[in-house]
Design an enzyme around this catalytic site. Structure first.
Site, PDB file in Angstrom:
ATOM      1  CG  ASP A   1      -6.411  -3.208  -3.959  1.00  9.02           C
ATOM      2  OD1 ASP A   1      -7.182  -2.346  -3.501  1.00  9.02           O
ATOM      3  OD2 ASP A   1      -5.196  -3.247  -3.681  1.00  9.02           O
TER       4      ASP A   1
ATOM      5  CG  HIS B   1      -5.856  -2.162  -0.085  1.00 10.82           C
ATOM      6  ND1 HIS B   1      -4.920  -1.972  -1.081  1.00 10.82           N
ATOM      7  CD2 HIS B   1      -5.356  -1.554   1.029  1.00 10.82           C
ATOM      8  CE1 HIS B   1      -3.902  -1.280  -0.593  1.00 10.82           C
ATOM      9  NE2 HIS B   1      -4.138  -1.021   0.675  1.00 10.82           N
TER      10      HIS B   1
ATOM     11  CB  SER C   1      -0.954  -0.041   1.197  1.00  3.94           C
ATOM     12  OG  SER C   1      -1.987   0.900   1.078  1.00  3.94           O
TER      13      SER C   1
END
Length: 332
Positions: free
Chosen positions: A271, A303, A128
């Protein structure tokens, strides 16, 4: 928990031309002493920190003795993004969060590595926000990294990411309960409707006062509120929209020609934040002029799958960290 170390940086020039008089850079080292083994740098995500392994380590499933990132074989270094509050010292929090960019953080991390006399990184990995910082670090020093592993991330902030950063920023600056309320919204970006629906099945709590999904979301908000500072949340959220390795530089393809690392793009098929289509496009752009590999985690969870689907992630990462016995492959 491993001892929290500190590097003092003075008169650091930010990307916007302003100067930060003092930046304390906190970090932890796991595994072999610096200088005795190949170095793995791990970048944490938005609400994460440098404690990647051991007591309360957030990536214990991957990092540790005889794990995929084996601390018997590697030196693992994890920096804290300045202002994330993990050091527990309020004066080190950052109030002028809009002055900082991911590029600033990447430069700060390189300052830390150079201070530690580390000139070559075996693997640079992050999920991320941490993966976005990893992309930027690689562009800044394209010859110093052997393996770049950005997970559930991208080299740029898409309009979708920028839009959600704005919503988070509005909540953080206008809500009466900003950390909790922002977290509730964020959790619905990090998971999918399918994941939520399959888990909770419209069931209520034991006392039938609320739905279990409501209880789950509120508990996530309370937990983050108890361990995270508002200024830290504002900064980490803001950094996401500053993600763009091409800003005031050449095109993405031109920049990529300088990167010597093997690039292992790891996406999550479900995601909703850093969507897999963007990562596939990056792979197809790069495959002709780089050692680039595309891997995809299959998951209903969205995600957050990079923090959930450890078996798949291990299968992807082991060939990278055990090259002598296994061949790198591409998952498509």
């Amino acid at each position: 928990m491993k001892k929290l170390e500190k590097i003092d940086l003075y008169n650091f020039e930010l990307e916007n031309g302003k100067q930060s008089v003092y930046i304390p850079l906190f970090y932890q080292v796991f595994g072999q002493p610096i200088g005795d083994a190949p170095v793995v740098v791990v970048n944490h995500a938005l609400t994460g920190n440098s404690n990647v392994s051991g007591e309360n380590g957030w990536w214990n499933d991957l990092i540790g003795e005889n794990k995929t990132i084996n601390t018997n074989r590697f030196t693992v270094i994890a920096f804290n993004i300045p202002g994330n509050g993990f050091d527990g010292i309020d004066k080190n929090l950052i109030s002028n969060y809009q002055d900082f960019t991911i590029r600033d953080v990447a430069n700060i991390f390189w300052e830390g590595l150079f201070f530690l006399n580390i000139k070559d990184v075996f693997s640079l990995i992050g999920g991320s926000l941490g993966g976005a910082i990893a992309w930027e670090m690689t562009v800044i020093q394209p010859e110093k990294i052997q393996n770049l592993i950005p997970i559930a991330t991208d080299w740029k902030a898409t309009d979708w990411v920028i839009a959600n950063v704005l919503i988070q920023d509005q909540i953080l600056n206008n809500s009466k309960n900003p950390i909790m309320d922002a977290r509730l919204h964020a959790m619905l970006l990090y998971r999918t409707p399918q994941s939520i629906n399959q888990r909770f099945l419209r069931q209520k709590t034991d006392n039938f006062s609320k739905y279990q999904i409501e209880n789950w979301l509120q508990n996530h908000g309370i937990k983050l509120k108890n361990r995270f500072q508002l200024s830290a949340y504002k900064l980490m959220n803001h950094l996401l929209k500053t993600n763009d390795i091409t800003r005031n530089r050449n095109s993405f393809l031109e920049l990529s020609k300088n990167i010597k690392a093997n690039i292992h793009i790891v996406s999550v098929d479900s995601d909703y934040f850093f969507i897999a289509d963007e990562n596939r496009e990056t792979y197809f752009q790069l495959k002709n002029n780089n050692n680039v590999y595309y891997h995809e985690i299959k998951s209903v969870h969205g995600h957050d799958a990079f923090l959930i689907e450890f078996e798949q992630l291990v299968e992807i990462l082991e060939p990278i960290f055990y090259k002598k016995t296994k061949q790198i492959y591409v998952t498509t």
